[in-house]
Design an enzyme around this catalytic site. Structure first.
Site, PDB file in Angstrom:
ATOM      1  N   GLY A 171      -3.838  -3.316   1.826  1.00  0.00           N
ATOM      2  CA  GLY A 171      -3.562  -1.569   1.853  1.00  0.00           C
ATOM      3  C   GLY A 171      -5.237  -1.789   1.059  1.00  0.00           C
ATOM      4  N   ASP A 176      -2.184 -12.465   2.650  1.00  0.00           N
ATOM      5  CA  ASP A 176      -3.014 -12.558   3.257  1.00  0.00           C
ATOM      6  C   ASP A 176      -1.149 -12.540   4.601  1.00  0.00           C
ATOM      7  OD1 ASP A 176      -3.857 -13.362   6.015  1.00  0.00           O
ATOM      8  OD2 ASP A 176      -4.142 -15.458   4.893  1.00  0.00           O
ATOM      9  N   HIS A 212      -5.893  -2.290  14.709  1.00  0.00           N
ATOM     10  CA  HIS A 212      -7.360  -2.346  15.000  1.00  0.00           C
ATOM     11  C   HIS A 212      -8.246  -3.492  14.813  1.00  0.00           C
ATOM     12  CE1 HIS A 212      -9.857   0.517  12.404  1.00  0.00           C
ATOM     13  NE2 HIS A 212      -9.535  -0.283  12.009  1.00  0.00           N
TER      14      HIS A 212
END
Length: 593
Positions: free
Chosen positions: A306, A359, A379
């Site tokens: 985030g 992670d 993406h």
């Protein structure tokens, strides 16, 4: 005065079309002529004399010529094509191009106009692939599925479908059906005219036009596209480009000895660059893409990857029923905590929001989260690694957990009768067969160009990609997530996709590629990381996330923390002085889970 200008431009378009139609209506009936190869490279030079066409013949529906169709092959021997050289037609065409361009620049959002100009270098790269791989020659006899095009050209299917769709979006090809492409008046112009078996000697007698275009369309991103390994590789594409094409000066500030982190300069530059990505979303889209108010009090929403929590800041300003956990790399968490402490310390002190170093390739610590949010994360990564991210979240998901993906969703350039094929039947609420009716392209053509620019940018930057809804649905299924809903904001291809856990995981060895839905390919094994062997550990080490990605948040994650006032403005809500919260319009019932 702007409306007056737009109406004047509109009038210019209409008058120019009238002039062209009058010339074609007055022309003699088209003579019978023997067509050369419909994809002939022959030019009418010098152009035909206007005097060869009658200007006194009254319009007649049986004899009136039609302007050459965009969807038909270029035929220089046709009377309709030759008539485009008529002085009146040439002048009218110039006015149409000028007026349409000015009108588009006037009404388009300035941010998207800049994106279109700044990322337009991908178009010549895709044109170069079209020519170098002899795609037009493959399409000479009619529409062909991308699977067959890939087999005959040797270009990897998943990349090729995205390249051809970008070209179709710019009217250089036509997507006749999902993943079925055809040449048109524009692309047929670069056909060599040679049989496929003779293409080894393609440049021996090819036209000067083709040589002019494709000797100069030798761009950086083209070399990267053709030199990339298959999608499962996480290596950065720039490392595959010819060294002569790369000349980038980056100041490395590696102060590991002082307790800092490498590439601080690049991180700071990235921080400034990503400040503008909020323009991808319409105000309030993040809130209305999911019914956050339906979450039980005390539940946990996890913003995975985030960044410094810009998206979470907007959510926290509007809805405080659930606690928000923002996960990212250590350096990013450090930046985020500092920013939140400066702007809204009460949210940190109350525990409503907290940061966590994590992670996303390692096991997810929250096993009872109400929502996992992945905004512009997937993406960045090839499918095999995006699968790992999703699988980690699926392993930690409870039956009630929802997954919210926020990314561009690439529409097809044709009517899309959605389905992922191969016996997988997924019903997704909110799917659209087309964004616009004919004669516009189903994906709104160049009005949607920004998402396709981003797709190629992610491919040549990270070996990632933006994805079609078919690709997202199939990828999610490989990790045990079933997409059930996609929501959109008007005027944007940025979507919020909601998925729920499914009981049986689809084999990670199979997933859809190239947006075809019916095409599945083998993937390298991507099992759980906990038991990873040396091979997988070495593969993960190859990612070199800390150095190659500067330790930054994911590309597109905003790293500027908005103020509470900005959050209010973005949602278009009403500020309540009583409790310091933002009142937002209720989410429509149809969007609720």
């Amino acid at each position: 005065m702007t409306f007056a200008v737009l109406r004047a431009l509109h009038a210019i378009l209409g008058d120019a079309l009238t002039d062209i139609e009058a010339v074609y209506a007055a022309a003699d009936p088209p003579p019978t002529h023997k067509k050369a190869n419909s994809f002939s490279r022959v030019y009418a030079s010098p152009p035909p004399s206007p005097s060869s066409y009658s200007t006194s013949t009254p319009p007649n529906s049986d004899s009136t010529l039609e302007f050459p169709s965009l969807d038909a092959p270029y035929d220089p021997a046709s009377a309709a094509e030759q008539l485009t050289a008529h002085p009146t037609v040439v002048a009218a065409i110039n006015r149409i191009v000028a007026a349409a361009g000015q009108m588009a620049a006037t009404v388009q959002v300035p941010f998207l106009t800049l994106c279109d100009a700044g990322m337009g270098y991908h178009l010549p790269s895709c044109l170069r692939v079209l020519e170098a791989a002899h795609v037009v020659e493959v399409l000479r006899d009619g529409p062909v599925h991308v699977r067959e095009i890939a087999a005959r050209t040797g270009v990897e299917q998943a990349k090729l479908a995205h390249i051809l769709r970008l070209l179709a979006t710019h009217h250089i090809l036509r997507e006749a059906a999902p993943d079925v492409f055809a040449a048109n008046r524009i692309s047929s112009l670069i056909d060599s005219g040679k049989p496929l078996r003779e293409l080894v000697a393609k440049y021996v007698r090819v036209s000067a036009l083709a040589l002019f275009f494709f000797r100069y369309f030798l761009s950086f991103s083209y070399h990267i596209l053709l030199s990339l390994p298959p999608f499962p590789s996480p290596r950065l594409p720039a490392s595959f480009a010819p060294a002569a094409l790369i000349h980038v000066h980056i100041r490395e500030e590696d102060d590991r000895g002082g307790g800092g982190y490498p590439n601080r300069f690049r991180l700071e530059r990235f921080e400034k660059a990503m400040a503008g990505t909020g323009s991808w979303e319409a105000p309030g889209a993040g809130l209305h893409g999911f019914d956050w108010a339906s979450l039980p009090r005390g539940s946990v929403a996890v913003d995975v990857g985030g960044g410094i929590g810009s998206t979470s800041m907007l959510l926290a300003s509007a809805e405080r029923r659930s606690a928000i956990v923002i996960q990212d790399r250590p350096v990013v968490v450090e930046m985020g905590e500092k920013a939140w402490r400066a702007k809204c310390p009460e949210l940190l002190d109350s525990g409503a929001v907290r940061f966590q170093v994590h992670d996303f390739f390692t096991p997810q610590p929250f096993t009872d989260a109400a929502v996992f949010l992945l905004r512009v994360v997937l993406h960045d990564w090839p499918d095999a690694f995006a699968h790992r991210i999703l699988l980690r979240l699926r392993e930690a998901a409870a039956p009630h957990t929802k997954l919210v993906l926020a990314d561009f969703v690439l529409p097809l350039a044709c009517v899309d009768d959605f389905g992922v094929g191969e016996g997988i039947n997924v019903q997704v609420e909110g799917t659209e067969k087309m964004l616009a009716p004919a004669p516009l392209l189903a994906n709104l053509g160049k009005a949607s160009a920004n998402a396709y620019w981003m797709d190629l940018t992610m491919q040549v930057t990270f070996n990632g990609q933006e994805r079609t809804l078919r690709e997202i649905v199939a990828l999610a299924l490989t990790a045990g997530w079933k997409v059930v809903r996609v929501t959109k904001a008007p005027g944007s291809l940025f979507r919020h996709i909601v998925a729920v856990p499914v009981a049986v995981l689809v084999s990670p060895q199979r997933r859809a590629r190239a947006g075809s839905g019916s095409a599945f390919f083998d993937l390298p094994r991507v099992g759980g990381m906990a038991g990873a062997g040396n091979a997988e550990a070495g593969e993960m080490e190859m990612i070199e996330r800390a150095s190659s990605r500067c330790g930054t948040p994911t590309f597109g994650s905003r790293v500027d923390l908005p103020s509470v006032a900005k959050a209010r403005a973005r949602f278009g809500g009403v500020w309540s002085a009583r409790d310091g919260r933002l009142a937002v319009r209720a989410v429509p019932r149809r969007l609720r889970l």
